[in-house]
Write a protein that holds these residues in place. Structure first.
Motif, PDB file in Angstrom:
ATOM      1  N   UNK A 172       1.978  32.025   5.932  1.00 64.02           N
ATOM      2  CA  UNK A 172       3.408  31.808   6.090  1.00 64.02           C
ATOM      3  C   UNK A 172       3.745  30.401   6.531  1.00 64.02           C
ATOM      4  N   UNK A 173       4.704  29.777   5.878  1.00 61.88           N
ATOM      5  CA  UNK A 173       5.067  28.396   6.149  1.00 61.88           C
ATOM      6  C   UNK A 173       4.310  27.387   5.313  1.00 61.88           C
ATOM      7  N   UNK A 174       3.417  27.876   4.464  1.00 62.44           N
ATOM      8  CA  UNK A 174       2.593  26.968   3.674  1.00 62.44           C
ATOM      9  C   UNK A 174       3.372  26.116   2.703  1.00 62.44           C
ATOM     10  N   UNK A 175       4.421  26.673   2.101  1.00 61.17           N
ATOM     11  CA  UNK A 175       5.173  25.891   1.116  1.00 61.17           C
ATOM     12  C   UNK A 175       5.930  24.736   1.760  1.00 61.17           C
ATOM     13  N   UNK A 176       6.560  24.974   2.918  1.00 63.04           N
ATOM     14  CA  UNK A 176       7.236  23.861   3.600  1.00 63.04           C
ATOM     15  C   UNK A 176       6.222  22.804   4.019  1.00 63.04           C
ATOM     16  N   UNK A 177       5.057  23.259   4.441  1.00 63.34           N
ATOM     17  CA  UNK A 177       4.018  22.328   4.868  1.00 63.34           C
ATOM     18  C   UNK A 177       3.583  21.437   3.712  1.00 63.34           C
ATOM     19  N   UNK A 178       3.352  22.033   2.546  1.00 59.76           N
ATOM     20  CA  UNK A 178       2.907  21.197   1.429  1.00 59.76           C
ATOM     21  C   UNK A 178       4.018  20.275   0.937  1.00 59.76           C
ATOM     22  N   UNK A 179       5.268  20.656   1.128  1.00 62.46           N
ATOM     23  CA  UNK A 179       6.357  19.726   0.800  1.00 62.46           C
ATOM     24  C   UNK A 179       6.214  18.446   1.620  1.00 62.46           C
ATOM     25  N   UNK A 180       5.940  18.595   2.911  1.00 61.42           N
ATOM     26  CA  UNK A 180       5.818  17.426   3.780  1.00 61.42           C
ATOM     27  C   UNK A 180       4.534  16.656   3.519  1.00 61.42           C
ATOM     28  N   UNK A 181       3.428  17.372   3.364  1.00 60.83           N
ATOM     29  CA  UNK A 181       2.139  16.706   3.145  1.00 60.83           C
ATOM     30  C   UNK A 181       2.129  15.972   1.821  1.00 60.83           C
ATOM     31  N   UNK A 182       2.380  16.699   0.745  1.00 57.31           N
ATOM     32  CA  UNK A 182       2.215  16.093  -0.571  1.00 57.31           C
ATOM     33  C   UNK A 182       3.430  15.286  -0.998  1.00 57.31           C
ATOM     34  N   UNK A 183       4.575  15.486  -0.316  1.00 57.45           N
ATOM     35  CA  UNK A 183       5.683  14.560  -0.497  1.00 57.45           C
ATOM     36  C   UNK A 183       5.301  13.179   0.010  1.00 57.45           C
ATOM     37  N   UNK A 184       4.603  13.143   1.147  1.00 59.90           N
ATOM     38  CA  UNK A 184       4.124  11.851   1.665  1.00 59.90           C
ATOM     39  C   UNK A 184       3.051  11.253   0.755  1.00 59.90           C
ATOM     40  N   UNK A 185       2.155  12.110   0.281  1.00 56.63           N
ATOM     41  CA  UNK A 185       1.102  11.613  -0.624  1.00 56.63           C
ATOM     42  C   UNK A 185       1.717  11.008  -1.877  1.00 56.63           C
ATOM     43  N   UNK A 186       2.603  11.767  -2.529  1.00 52.87           N
ATOM     44  CA  UNK A 186       3.202  11.299  -3.786  1.00 52.87           C
ATOM     45  C   UNK A 186       4.103  10.102  -3.558  1.00 52.87           C
ATOM     46  N   UNK A 187       4.860  10.121  -2.453  1.00 43.92           N
ATOM     47  CA  UNK A 187       5.758   9.000  -2.174  1.00 43.92           C
ATOM     48  C   UNK A 187       5.013   7.690  -2.032  1.00 43.92           C
ATOM     49  N   UNK A 188       3.887   7.723  -1.321  1.00 44.93           N
ATOM     50  CA  UNK A 188       3.079   6.511  -1.165  1.00 44.93           C
ATOM     51  C   UNK A 188       2.452   6.095  -2.488  1.00 44.93           C
ATOM     52  N   UNK A 189       1.968   7.077  -3.231  1.00 47.44           N
ATOM     53  CA  UNK A 189       1.268   6.785  -4.484  1.00 47.44           C
ATOM     54  C   UNK A 189       2.202   6.154  -5.511  1.00 47.44           C
ATOM     55  N   UNK A 190       3.381   6.757  -5.695  1.00 47.74           N
ATOM     56  CA  UNK A 190       4.278   6.244  -6.725  1.00 47.74           C
ATOM     57  C   UNK A 190       4.876   4.904  -6.316  1.00 47.74           C
ATOM     58  N   UNK A 191       5.088   4.687  -5.029  1.00 48.65           N
ATOM     59  CA  UNK A 191       5.687   3.432  -4.575  1.00 48.65           C
ATOM     60  C   UNK A 191       4.789   2.239  -4.843  1.00 48.65           C
ATOM     61  N   UNK A 192       3.482   2.442  -4.861  1.00 50.86           N
ATOM     62  CA  UNK A 192       2.561   1.320  -5.051  1.00 50.86           C
ATOM     63  C   UNK A 192       2.253   1.035  -6.520  1.00 50.86           C
TER      64      UNK A 192
END
Length: 569
Positions: free
Chosen positions: A544-564
């Motif tokens: 429970x709570x896994x989907x919100x967690x992955x939004x934060x984790x992989x949102x940060x991963x993708x945000x950094x990746x695409x920005x560079x």
């Protein structure tokens, strides 16, 4: 998807690229007419938790961002916002290697002998590494978005849900629930949608924190509401360089200099996708209690661009009460936390119990109990547990609402459930009522979805046996928790159907640890990323709570990746 060379693109209309976009048929136009309507380094499709975290992180890493969101700002209701606001944040003193192992076990099960159902060894190590890196800092990250945000470790939502998994003992796992007040009321029955921020709890609090993060970066993040992503644009190298969207009945072309990130959620309310992907009766046998705006838009866009699909039938689901309210021909669900309470049992279409009722709503089984609902009887060619029937007495009816009134579809105005004592639902016929168990069985049998299967005498015998187990203080047949063993004895008696369902689907686009979308050969599609329910990492089991967690984790991963990324021509 529109696949054109840069030179070819300059010969076509920016809002009329040669493609079929939803209901639009694009037309070729002269070179003088062609131009992108808007452009940014990063285009994010969808403004839920995944879209917000991605946009914030991309902006903080130097990118300018446009988020397109199909809903109006004033009534935005995403799965993130409608949720319980629960997210994972392991203790920083926990063992990081153990945390990685625990995450990998949830994602793929490949580090547990004989458990390979997740089947994603190509990407699971990188996913688990990111989980171990980011999750211990998530509460701090949220507080950076809004210092007034709080989160509390609450009973029932803490620790590792799977204590036998590798790493569970030493990883320091912890789960928090979001809030702005210093105290969270018990249950999820306090509506706070569009209410005062200082009173916001659960998903409302989680969302308002992220929304504050978006608004404090207004110089870097622009949000176009009432704008629905319809198609991706690719150049002759196969790179994704933009999005065609629908806005007020017109097409708008968005250029993405660095990349497009799909964060548009799952396919809960897409009739063809439910029929294609979900087990059992995909339409009538399922209901979901998240937003009706999740119609698989991003999945369809990604597929047209050549994306592969991974575990599309996965869902964070159990069995829930459907409402006689429909969208795209499908019933809306309501989170049903009363299942598993005392003074109640769950039976199949034939009047028989088939599992310990607490497993429906308690970890570790609550987010994949739907597997029981879609079991197929190969002799009868029947789904005996679809629907199941929640049988309860007057004591439970008066004591609390069957459904969560503060979150989910009732809390956000999709469903009008009524009074907390369930009396309105009884009056409207949503809840069956009878003076005896046998009479209740007859009423269930008369309902079309039961298919004339219910045996009233068998139901009465089932209730009798359960009540005897309550008197004895032990459920020898199924091992139900002793704390929930209260009899179904105080008439009148009630019943509601329960079908497979929950907050969201989880399977969808194939994506790697960088959140790059993959084709059917597991090769990245340049310039295309996906975060959240559209491509969930939780392919094996779900806490429970896994989907919100992955939004934060992989949102940060993708945000950094695409920005560079370099600007794409």
């Amino acid at each position: 998807m529109t696949n054109i060379s840069r030179r070819g693109f300059l010969k076509t209309s920016g809002v009329g690229v040669v493609a079929t976009v939803g209901t639009f048929t694009a037309a070729t136009a002269s070179a003088q007419q062609q131009k992108w309507d808007k452009e940014a380094d990063v285009i994010v499709v969808g403004l839920g938790g995944a879209g917000a975290a991605t946009a914030i992180t991309a902006a903080d890493n130097g990118a300018d961002v446009i988020v397109i969101e199909r809903q109006p700002a004033a009534t935005l209701r995403s799965n993130t916002r409608m949720s319980g606001g629960i997210f994972h944040c392991p203790d920083k003193s926990g063992n990081k290697a153990a945390l990685k192992e625990y995450a990998k076990a949830m994602f793929s099960g490949e580090n547990i002998p004989g458990k390979l159902e997740g089947e994603q060894p190509q990407v699971s190590d990188g996913l688990a590494e990111a989980w171990a890196e980011y999750t211990p800092g998530l509460l701090d990250w949220m507080k950076k978005q809004d210092p007034k945000f709080q989160a509390f470790a609450t009973p029932g939502f803490k620790g590792a849900a799977f204590p036998t998994f590798p790493g569970a003992k030493d990883c320091g796992y912890q789960v928090y629930r979001s809030s702005y007040p210093d105290r969270i009321p018990a249950g999820f029955n306090t509506p706070c949608y569009n209410g005062p921020k200082e009173k916001a709890i659960s998903g409302e609090a989680f969302w308002l924190c992220l929304d504050n993060g978006i608004k404090t970066r207004a110089d870097k993040i622009k949000v176009d509401y009432e704008t629905r992503g319809r198609d991706l644009v690719q150049n002759d190298k196969g790179e994704v360089i933009g999005v065609i969207a629908e806005q007020n009945g017109k097409k708008v072309a968005y250029k993405a200099r660095k990349g497009v990130v799909l964060c548009s959620g799952g396919y809960e309310y897409s009739l063809p996708m439910r029929q294609a992907f979900l087990e059992g009766p995909g339409v009538e046998g399922w209901a979901f209690y998240g937003t009706t705006f999740n119609e698989g838009d991003g999945i369809a866009m990604g597929q047209k661009a050549g994306a592969g699909i991974m575990k599309a039938g996965k869902a964070a689901s159990r069995i829930i009460m459907p409402a006689p309210v429909r969208h795209n021909g499908m019933r809306l669900g309501m989170i049903t936390p009363a299942v598993g309470s005392g003074h109640a049992i769950v039976v199949n279409n034939y009047g028989k119990r088939y599992a310990a009722e607490h497993k429906v709503t308690k970890d570790p089984s609550r987010y994949f109990f739907y597997k029981e609902a879609v079991k197929f009887d190969i002799d009868k060619l029947d789904y005996p547990n679809s629907p199941s029937w929640f049988i309860f007495d007057e004591t439970l009816r008066k004591s609390k609402p069957l459904v969560g009134l503060g979150i989910s579809t009732p809390g956000y105005g999709f469903v009008d459930y009524g009074a907390a004592d369930n009396s309105d639902a009884v009056k409207k016929g949503w809840i069956l009522k009878a003076d005896t168990i046998e009479e209740l069985g007859k009423k269930i049998k008369a309902i079309k979805e039961n298919g004339n299967k219910m045996d009233p005498a068998a139901l009465a015998e089932t209730v009798k046996n359960y009540n005897a187990a309550c008197a004895a203080g032990e459920d020898k047949e199924f091992g139900r928790l002793k704390s929930t063993l209260q009899p179904v004895s105080d008439g009148p008696f009630y019943a509601v159907p329960l079908v497979a369902g929950g907050p969201n689907t989880k399977g969808g686009l194939a994506a790697n640890a960088k959140r790059e979308v993959l084709d059917w050969n597991l090769q990245p599609i340049p310039g295309l990323y996906a975060v959240g329910e559209i491509a969930s990492a939780l392919k094996f089991v779900y806490q429970g709570g896994g989907n919100l967690t992955e939004c934060l984790v992989f949102g940060q991963v993708a945000g950094k990746e695409v920005a560079k990324q370099p600007n794409r021509g």
